[in-house]
Write a protein that holds these residues in place. Structure first.
Motif, PDB file in Angstrom:
ATOM      1  N   ARG A  67      34.181  51.575  39.974  1.00 41.15           N
ATOM      2  CA  ARG A  67      32.884  51.945  40.531  1.00 41.15           C
ATOM      3  C   ARG A  67      32.635  51.173  41.828  1.00 41.15           C
ATOM      4  N   GLY A  68      32.216  51.891  42.860  1.00 36.80           N
ATOM      5  CA  GLY A  68      31.894  51.275  44.129  1.00 36.80           C
ATOM      6  C   GLY A  68      33.067  51.089  45.072  1.00 36.80           C
ATOM      7  N   PHE A  69      34.285  51.453  44.618  1.00 39.43           N
ATOM      8  CA  PHE A  69      35.448  51.273  45.485  1.00 39.43           C
ATOM      9  C   PHE A  69      35.426  52.287  46.618  1.00 39.43           C
ATOM     10  N   GLU A  70      35.785  51.817  47.792  1.00 41.20           N
ATOM     11  CA  GLU A  70      35.925  52.691  48.946  1.00 41.20           C
ATOM     12  C   GLU A  70      37.334  52.556  49.493  1.00 41.20           C
ATOM     13  N   LEU A  71      37.946  53.683  49.821  1.00 42.99           N
ATOM     14  CA  LEU A  71      39.313  53.681  50.330  1.00 42.99           C
ATOM     15  C   LEU A  71      39.434  52.770  51.544  1.00 42.99           C
ATOM     16  N   ASP A  72      40.572  52.075  51.626  1.00 45.03           N
ATOM     17  CA  ASP A  72      40.901  51.196  52.752  1.00 45.03           C
ATOM     18  C   ASP A  72      40.053  49.929  52.802  1.00 45.03           C
ATOM     19  N   GLU A  74      40.522  47.395  50.728  1.00 43.89           N
ATOM     20  CA  GLU A  74      41.346  46.284  50.266  1.00 43.89           C
ATOM     21  C   GLU A  74      42.802  46.741  50.251  1.00 43.89           C
ATOM     22  N   PRO A  75      43.736  45.791  50.230  1.00 45.20           N
ATOM     23  CA  PRO A  75      45.161  46.181  50.235  1.00 45.20           C
ATOM     24  C   PRO A  75      45.530  46.957  48.978  1.00 45.20           C
ATOM     25  N   GLY A  76      46.306  48.000  49.169  1.00 43.78           N
ATOM     26  CA  GLY A  76      46.788  48.767  48.032  1.00 43.78           C
ATOM     27  C   GLY A  76      45.698  49.551  47.333  1.00 43.78           C
ATOM     28  N   GLN A  77      46.044  50.068  46.186  1.00 40.88           N
ATOM     29  CA  GLN A  77      45.134  50.884  45.374  1.00 40.88           C
ATOM     30  C   GLN A  77      44.765  50.087  44.129  1.00 40.88           C
ATOM     31  N   PRO A  78      43.491  50.032  43.740  1.00 45.83           N
ATOM     32  CA  PRO A  78      43.158  49.327  42.500  1.00 45.83           C
ATOM     33  C   PRO A  78      43.714  50.049  41.278  1.00 45.83           C
ATOM     34  N   PRO A 287      51.193  47.221  45.461  1.00 51.31           N
ATOM     35  CA  PRO A 287      50.020  46.379  45.688  1.00 51.31           C
ATOM     36  C   PRO A 287      48.733  47.020  45.190  1.00 51.31           C
ATOM     37  N   GLY A 288      47.797  46.177  44.801  1.00 53.93           N
ATOM     38  CA  GLY A 288      46.496  46.655  44.356  1.00 53.93           C
ATOM     39  C   GLY A 288      45.889  45.746  43.308  1.00 53.93           C
ATOM     40  N   ARG A 289      44.609  45.856  43.157  1.00 52.87           N
ATOM     41  CA  ARG A 289      43.846  45.043  42.205  1.00 52.87           C
ATOM     42  C   ARG A 289      44.287  45.345  40.773  1.00 52.87           C
ATOM     43  N   VAL A 290      44.491  44.305  39.964  1.00 51.57           N
ATOM     44  CA  VAL A 290      44.870  44.455  38.558  1.00 51.57           C
ATOM     45  C   VAL A 290      43.974  43.563  37.697  1.00 51.57           C
TER      46      VAL A 290
END
Length: 319
Positions: A67-72, A74-78, A287-290
């Motif tokens: 929720r609240g994520f916007e493309l670009d 942060e690095p990578g995809q959550p 890469p991406g949030r985990v």
């Protein structure tokens, strides 16, 4: 066919991985690996990920993105939202009864909407990969998702596979989209038997990959790209020949068929990546949030990739 030292090293791991080693490499009886598999809900990775589930049934408050994520931004995809969390729990072998007791499927039907047009979660959306995971997760949790299986029949491209960018006009299939679509169709077929049309679609998608030997361009015979042999765990939505070979191993087990000879070159690429000690290295991470890491840093021996690589070779060599 598998060294005792390698099996011992692999067994010293999280229950999500250990039960698969016991079943697929150590030839333990069902009562042993099933007991280990049951621990996924209460120990290690599975228990940690379950603890992150929101009261409304979601993870990170979103269907595909947090929720609240916007493309670009942060690095990578959550990788923390609902779909990838369900994927992980299913792939780790969590008993679906654990999520049924939490009313997860019903809560997602009530509370979760796709970022694309706010579509209902269990109805899927327009992306092939997303629909494949929704199909696999749906049959796992006992949801009626046959409409998504039929969607794959209707959206297969003329060359036999699928492309997530069909909605933007793509007319040629993608190996990434095709492999993920095949995984979803296989999960549906294992659970329900499928239909004549969905089984035919799966065969056509397999043929799309097989006629390319999993990694060659049909037009020139050249390798598709260097990333076909860059192995990583978790694989997420990305394609590589090990990920594809694992699919064909599972499909072969379901179909009761021998490996297709056209897999031979790809299997030898997998064999060539095996280290002298029998392990496979984590080449990179997507890469991406985990929520938390579940495998080693790039350059280190990966137990997850070693499990996959070893059982692919065992399957291939036995045939």
């Amino acid at each position: 066919m598998v060294g005792d030292d390698l099996v011992t090293w692999l067994r010293d791991s999280d229950p999500a991985l250990r039960w698969q080693v016991e079943r697929d490499l150590a030839d333990e009886p069902p009562e042993v690996w099933e007991a280990t598999r049951a621990k996924v809900a209460t120990e290690g990775f599975g228990a940690r990920l379950l603890a992150h589930q929101d009261p409304d049934g979601q993870w990170a408050g979103g269907a595909y993105y947090p929720r609240g994520f916007e493309l670009d931004q942060e690095p990578g995809q959550p990788w923390t939202a609902t779909t990838y969390s369900l994927n992980s729990l299913r792939e780790w072998g969590l008993d679906a009864a654990v999520l049924r007791a939490r009313r997860t499927a019903g809560l997602l039907a009530e509370n979760c909407r796709w970022e694309y047009d706010e579509l209902p979660y269990w109805g899927g959306e327009v992306d092939c990969c997303i629909n494949a995971w929704t199909l696999a997760n749906g049959v796992w949790l006992g949801v009626e998702v046959s409409g998504i299986a039929d969607w794959f029949v209707e959206h297969r491209l003329p060359d036999g596979g699928w492309n997530c960018f069909w909605v933007e006009g793509a007319e040629r299939s993608s190996v990434h989209s095709t492999l993920n679509s095949l995984k979803g169709l296989l999960a549906h077929e294992v659970a329900t038997g499928g239909t004549e049309a969905t089984r035919a679609a799966r065969r056509a998608g397999e043929e799309y990959l097989l006629e390319r030997r999993l990694f060659r361009r049909l037009s020139t015979g050249e390798p598709i790209a260097p990333w076909v042999t860059r192995f990583a765990y978790p694989s997420r939505w990305f394609y590589d020949v090990l990920n594809a070979a694992e699919y064909f191993r599972e499909a072969s087990a379901h179909d009761g068929s021998r490996p297709d000879p056209r897999l031979g070159e790809a299997v030898e690429l997998i064999r060539a990546a095996r280290q002298p000690d029998g392990t496979w290295l984590q080449v990179h991470r997507h890469p991406g949030r985990v929520w938390f890491e579940v495998d080693v840093e790039p350059g280190a021996p990966s137990k997850w990739l070693t499990l996959s690589g070893t059982r692919v070779l065992v399957w291939w060599d036995a045939a």
